[in-house]
Scaffold this motif. Structure first.
Motif, PDB file in Angstrom:
ATOM      1  N   VAL A   1      -9.134   2.483  -6.854  1.00 41.95           N
ATOM      2  CA  VAL A   1      -9.097   1.781  -8.146  1.00 41.95           C
ATOM      3  C   VAL A   1      -7.799   2.097  -8.885  1.00 41.95           C
ATOM      4  O   VAL A   1      -7.138   1.200  -9.434  1.00 41.95           O
ATOM      5  CB  VAL A   1     -10.318   2.168  -9.004  1.00 41.95           C
ATOM      6  N   ARG A   2      -7.401   3.375  -8.891  1.00 41.98           N
ATOM      7  CA  ARG A   2      -6.167   3.763  -9.578  1.00 41.98           C
ATOM      8  C   ARG A   2      -4.944   3.133  -8.910  1.00 41.98           C
ATOM      9  O   ARG A   2      -4.001   2.717  -9.583  1.00 41.98           O
ATOM     10  CB  ARG A   2      -6.034   5.292  -9.619  1.00 41.98           C
ATOM     11  N   ALA A   3      -4.954   3.064  -7.574  1.00 42.70           N
ATOM     12  CA  ALA A   3      -3.824   2.474  -6.858  1.00 42.70           C
ATOM     13  C   ALA A   3      -3.678   0.996  -7.202  1.00 42.70           C
ATOM     14  O   ALA A   3      -2.567   0.510  -7.462  1.00 42.70           O
ATOM     15  CB  ALA A   3      -4.009   2.654  -5.355  1.00 42.70           C
TER      16      ALA A   3
ATOM     17  N   CYS B   1       0.826  -1.217   0.000  1.00 41.50           N
ATOM     18  CA  CYS B   1       0.000   0.000   0.000  1.00 41.50           C
ATOM     19  C   CYS B   1       0.855   1.261   0.000  1.00 41.50           C
ATOM     20  O   CYS B   1       0.428   2.301  -0.509  1.00 41.50           O
ATOM     21  CB  CYS B   1      -0.922   0.011   1.223  1.00 41.50           C
ATOM     22  N   CYS B   2       2.063   1.173   0.589  1.00 42.22           N
ATOM     23  CA  CYS B   2       2.926   2.344   0.740  1.00 42.22           C
ATOM     24  C   CYS B   2       4.031   2.417  -0.309  1.00 42.22           C
ATOM     25  O   CYS B   2       5.024   3.127  -0.115  1.00 42.22           O
ATOM     26  CB  CYS B   2       3.553   2.345   2.132  1.00 42.22           C
ATOM     27  N   HIS B   3       3.877   1.700  -1.397  1.00 47.29           N
ATOM     28  CA  HIS B   3       4.905   1.737  -2.435  1.00 47.29           C
ATOM     29  C   HIS B   3       4.995   3.157  -3.004  1.00 47.29           C
ATOM     30  O   HIS B   3       3.981   3.810  -3.238  1.00 47.29           O
ATOM     31  CB  HIS B   3       4.573   0.742  -3.554  1.00 47.29           C
ATOM     32  N   PRO B   4       6.222   3.674  -3.230  1.00 49.22           N
ATOM     33  CA  PRO B   4       6.369   5.058  -3.716  1.00 49.22           C
ATOM     34  C   PRO B   4       5.725   5.317  -5.073  1.00 49.22           C
ATOM     35  O   PRO B   4       5.488   6.483  -5.424  1.00 49.22           O
ATOM     36  CB  PRO B   4       7.894   5.259  -3.776  1.00 49.22           C
ATOM     37  N   ALA B   5       5.422   4.276  -5.832  1.00 48.87           N
ATOM     38  CA  ALA B   5       4.756   4.481  -7.126  1.00 48.87           C
ATOM     39  C   ALA B   5       3.288   4.867  -6.956  1.00 48.87           C
ATOM     40  O   ALA B   5       2.657   5.340  -7.902  1.00 48.87           O
ATOM     41  CB  ALA B   5       4.857   3.211  -7.972  1.00 48.87           C
ATOM     42  N   ILE B   6       2.753   4.675  -5.750  1.00 47.46           N
ATOM     43  CA  ILE B   6       1.349   4.984  -5.482  1.00 47.46           C
ATOM     44  C   ILE B   6       1.258   6.353  -4.822  1.00 47.46           C
ATOM     45  O   ILE B   6       1.981   6.610  -3.855  1.00 47.46           O
ATOM     46  CB  ILE B   6       0.721   3.913  -4.572  1.00 47.46           C
ATOM     47  N   PRO B   7       0.403   7.267  -5.305  1.00 50.54           N
ATOM     48  CA  PRO B   7       0.276   8.592  -4.683  1.00 50.54           C
ATOM     49  C   PRO B   7      -0.073   8.488  -3.199  1.00 50.54           C
ATOM     50  O   PRO B   7      -0.769   7.556  -2.775  1.00 50.54           O
ATOM     51  CB  PRO B   7      -0.869   9.244  -5.471  1.00 50.54           C
ATOM     52  N   ALA B   8       0.412   9.443  -2.404  1.00 48.22           N
ATOM     53  CA  ALA B   8       0.258   9.383  -0.942  1.00 48.22           C
ATOM     54  C   ALA B   8      -1.201   9.310  -0.514  1.00 48.22           C
ATOM     55  O   ALA B   8      -1.547   8.542   0.394  1.00 48.22           O
ATOM     56  CB  ALA B   8       0.938  10.590  -0.305  1.00 48.22           C
TER      57      ALA B   8
ATOM     58  N   ALA C   1      -5.837   5.847   1.619  1.00 50.34           N
ATOM     59  CA  ALA C   1      -7.181   5.339   1.347  1.00 50.34           C
ATOM     60  C   ALA C   1      -7.167   3.820   1.202  1.00 50.34           C
ATOM     61  O   ALA C   1      -8.014   3.111   1.755  1.00 50.34           O
ATOM     62  CB  ALA C   1      -7.737   5.989   0.077  1.00 50.34           C
ATOM     63  N   MET C   2      -6.173   3.308   0.475  1.00 51.01           N
ATOM     64  CA  MET C   2      -6.112   1.861   0.267  1.00 51.01           C
ATOM     65  C   MET C   2      -5.781   1.137   1.563  1.00 51.01           C
ATOM     66  O   MET C   2      -6.306   0.050   1.829  1.00 51.01           O
ATOM     67  CB  MET C   2      -5.090   1.523  -0.813  1.00 51.01           C
ATOM     68  N   ALA C   3      -4.930   1.729   2.394  1.00 54.80           N
ATOM     69  CA  ALA C   3      -4.598   1.104   3.674  1.00 54.80           C
ATOM     70  C   ALA C   3      -5.830   0.995   4.565  1.00 54.80           C
ATOM     71  O   ALA C   3      -6.069  -0.048   5.185  1.00 54.80           O
ATOM     72  CB  ALA C   3      -3.503   1.910   4.371  1.00 54.80           C
ATOM     73  N   LEU C   4      -6.618   2.061   4.634  1.00 55.57           N
ATOM     74  CA  LEU C   4      -7.830   2.017   5.449  1.00 55.57           C
ATOM     75  C   LEU C   4      -8.818   0.991   4.911  1.00 55.57           C
ATOM     76  O   LEU C   4      -9.515   0.320   5.668  1.00 55.57           O
ATOM     77  CB  LEU C   4      -8.487   3.404   5.493  1.00 55.57           C
ATOM     78  N   ARG C   5      -8.862   0.861   3.593  1.00 56.60           N
ATOM     79  CA  ARG C   5      -9.795  -0.089   2.977  1.00 56.60           C
ATOM     80  C   ARG C   5      -9.334  -1.527   3.174  1.00 56.60           C
ATOM     81  O   ARG C   5     -10.107  -2.385   3.606  1.00 56.60           O
ATOM     82  CB  ARG C   5      -9.914   0.212   1.475  1.00 56.60           C
ATOM     83  N   GLU C   6      -8.073  -1.797   2.863  1.00 56.70           N
ATOM     84  CA  GLU C   6      -7.599  -3.176   2.843  1.00 56.70           C
ATOM     85  C   GLU C   6      -7.158  -3.671   4.210  1.00 56.70           C
ATOM     86  O   GLU C   6      -7.326  -4.849   4.518  1.00 56.70           O
ATOM     87  CB  GLU C   6      -6.440  -3.325   1.845  1.00 56.70           C
ATOM     88  N   ILE C   7      -6.575  -2.798   5.036  1.00 51.66           N
ATOM     89  CA  ILE C   7      -6.040  -3.228   6.327  1.00 51.66           C
ATOM     90  C   ILE C   7      -7.072  -3.072   7.439  1.00 51.66           C
ATOM     91  O   ILE C   7      -7.209  -3.947   8.294  1.00 51.66           O
ATOM     92  CB  ILE C   7      -4.754  -2.447   6.669  1.00 51.66           C
TER      93      ILE C   7
ATOM     94  N   ARG D   1      -2.320   0.677 -10.625  1.00 54.26           N
ATOM     95  CA  ARG D   1      -0.876   0.943 -10.671  1.00 54.26           C
ATOM     96  C   ARG D   1      -0.085  -0.283 -10.214  1.00 54.26           C
ATOM     97  O   ARG D   1       0.955  -0.619 -10.788  1.00 54.26           O
ATOM     98  CB  ARG D   1      -0.572   2.147  -9.773  1.00 54.26           C
ATOM     99  N   ILE D   2      -0.570  -0.961  -9.185  1.00 56.10           N
ATOM    100  CA  ILE D   2       0.106  -2.159  -8.684  1.00 56.10           C
ATOM    101  C   ILE D   2       0.163  -3.226  -9.773  1.00 56.10           C
ATOM    102  O   ILE D   2       1.194  -3.872  -9.984  1.00 56.10           O
ATOM    103  CB  ILE D   2      -0.606  -2.695  -7.424  1.00 56.10           C
ATOM    104  N   ARG D   3      -0.972  -3.414 -10.481  1.00 57.39           N
ATOM    105  CA  ARG D   3      -1.005  -4.413 -11.560  1.00 57.39           C
ATOM    106  C   ARG D   3      -0.118  -4.001 -12.724  1.00 57.39           C
ATOM    107  O   ARG D   3       0.667  -4.797 -13.230  1.00 57.39           O
ATOM    108  CB  ARG D   3      -2.445  -4.620 -12.043  1.00 57.39           C
ATOM    109  N   ALA D   4      -0.260  -2.729 -13.165  1.00 61.55           N
ATOM    110  CA  ALA D   4       0.439  -2.277 -14.361  1.00 61.55           C
ATOM    111  C   ALA D   4       1.954  -2.287 -14.174  1.00 61.55           C
ATOM    112  O   ALA D   4       2.704  -2.645 -15.096  1.00 61.55           O
ATOM    113  CB  ALA D   4      -0.034  -0.868 -14.731  1.00 61.55           C
ATOM    114  N   GLU D   5       2.414  -1.896 -12.985  1.00 64.10           N
ATOM    115  CA  GLU D   5       3.851  -1.806 -12.751  1.00 64.10           C
ATOM    116  C   GLU D   5       4.414  -3.061 -12.084  1.00 64.10           C
ATOM    117  O   GLU D   5       5.589  -3.095 -11.726  1.00 64.10           O
ATOM    118  CB  GLU D   5       4.166  -0.564 -11.908  1.00 64.10           C
TER     119      GLU D   5
END
Length: 413
Positions: free
Chosen positions: A154-156, A112-119, A124-130, A159-163
């Protein structure tokens, strides 16, 4: 049985999800498998009984449900075959021991905290997934529309899939660069547990315990003053958990808590960690917050709290980490040290800048200062404003009680 399954979902679903993400290699596929696994449990467990290891059962059920789904899709889409093959790797069958569970949760945070993902998307993803919060709950926490949060998540994931971002804890050389965001996420998880943003519970002990466990694991991987400071802070705050609500679930303010209920083992560990971190000389924002929590922990009764020292720490924290929330907390500390009139002046200045207008605790603190100054009607209006913004049931009950008490009190002459 339904209540038992609900409790297992509440306490273990995020760990199940973390492991399914590792096994299935995709967030959306893992979320679908998670729900399929619990649906299977709801059908199977009432007849067969709860398995000895519900976690392993749920992970296995989710994984096999996902394989079945991919097989069905592969009949119509040949590109799905390589996905099915990847689910039979040695790593994908290793689910029984506890160590991988811990690793999977930490992997999830680092992903969730990968630098390729906007802060903003990381949070948002951490609150959702964790934490398992809904999109609407996250939107309320960030004070933005729900569709905006949904788009960020969705964009995050895209990005994880694409990169092809690896689902892993990075090597030691990369840990320091990722540390700040990871600590932020762990504390975000803790805060959601310590003061739930919505619902009928004041606290969610499963989340606070998970955040503390992850901080311990991270400290073993990367001994660092910021990690020690965060762990000290969470231990000191968590020590008060059982005293923060009554037997009926009502909110109990810090000043009225039964301090004999505080966990003194956690206080001792937290104070020792804090002292060690302060001696190291590298004092970050989490360490300053731990120092504030330590002042509360050291006071045998509320009246002996050193509010001037707390205000001093907030001055330092405001320099290190400027934010209206820190300003608000500083205003409360100053009000406790110098009187409600000074606190009211400081909070009004914050609100006049249009900051924290939708933050219910700012209006609740302002209402308390007005109440203590005897300005009854203004206090009622401020409490009503706080109530209109509050989403947590125990806090709503507390605010309604304050309003009723003030309505029944004659105006000071």
């Amino acid at each position: 049985m339904e209540n038992v399954i609900d409790e297992i979902y509440r306490t273990q679903s995020r760990r199940v999800l973390a492991t399914l993400i590792r096994l299935l290699g995709d967030f959306d596929r893992a979320e679908e498998a998670l729900h399929d696994a619990f649906a299977a449990a709801a059908k199977t467990w009432p007849a067969d009984g709860i398995p000895g290891n519900p976690f392993a059962w749920l992970v296995s059920a989710g994984r096999f449900k996902a394989i079945d789904t991919i097989r069905r899709r592969a009949r119509f889409d040949a590109s799905q075959h390589h996905i099915e093959d990847s689910l039979y790797t040695p790593e994908a069958t290793y689910i029984s021991d506890m160590d991988p569970i811990e690793d999977d949760m930490l992997r999830l945070i680092f992903t969730c905290c990968h630098p390729a993902i906007p802060a903003d998307a990381q949070m948002a993803m951490a609150l959702r997934e964790i934490c398992g919060l809904t999109t609407e709950e996250i939107a309320h926490a960030f004070l933005v529309p729900a569709p905006t949060i949904a788009q960020r998540i969705v964009r995050a994931k895209g990005r994880i899939r694409a990169e092809k971002i690896p689902y892993e804890v990075p090597g030691h050389e990369a840990l320091p660069q990722r540390l700040e965001q990871v600590l932020h996420v762990i504390y975000l998880v803790f805060n959601e547990g310590y003061s739930a943003s919505s619902g009928e519970d004041v606290v969610r002990a499963d989340l606070t315990a998970e955040a503390i466990r992850l901080a311990r694991l991270l400290l073993a991987l990367l001994p660092h003053p910021d990690v020690s400071g965060l762990l000290a802070l969470m231990l000191l705050q968590e020590s008060r958990r059982t005293a923060r609500s009554s037997e009926r679930g009502a909110l109990v303010l810090l000043a009225h808590q039964d301090r004999s209920l505080w966990d003194h083992a956690k206080i001792g560990e937290g104070l020792a960690l804090l002292a060690e971190t302060m001696r190291a000389g590298e004092i970050g924002s989490f360490t300053l917050q731990a120092a504030i929590a330590a002042e509360h922990a050291r006071a045998p009764v509320a009246e002996e709290t050193d509010w001037r020292r707390i205000a001093f720490y907030y001055d330092l924290l405001l320099t290190a980490q400027p934010s209206p929330i820190v300003e608000l907390n500083r205003a409360v500390a100053i009000a406790m040290a110098e009187g409600p009139a000074k606190g009211l002046e400081l909070i009004d200045a914050i609100l006049e800048r249009r900051e924290l207008q939708t933050y219910h605790l700012a209006h609740s603190a302002r209402a308390d200062f007005l109440r203590r100054l005897g300005r009854r009607q203004e206090a009622i209006a401020a409490y009503e404003k706080a109530l209109s913004l509050c989403r947590q049931e125990p806090e709503q009950v507390f605010l309604r009680k304050r309003i009723s008490e003030l309505a029944a009190t004659p105006e000071r002459q």
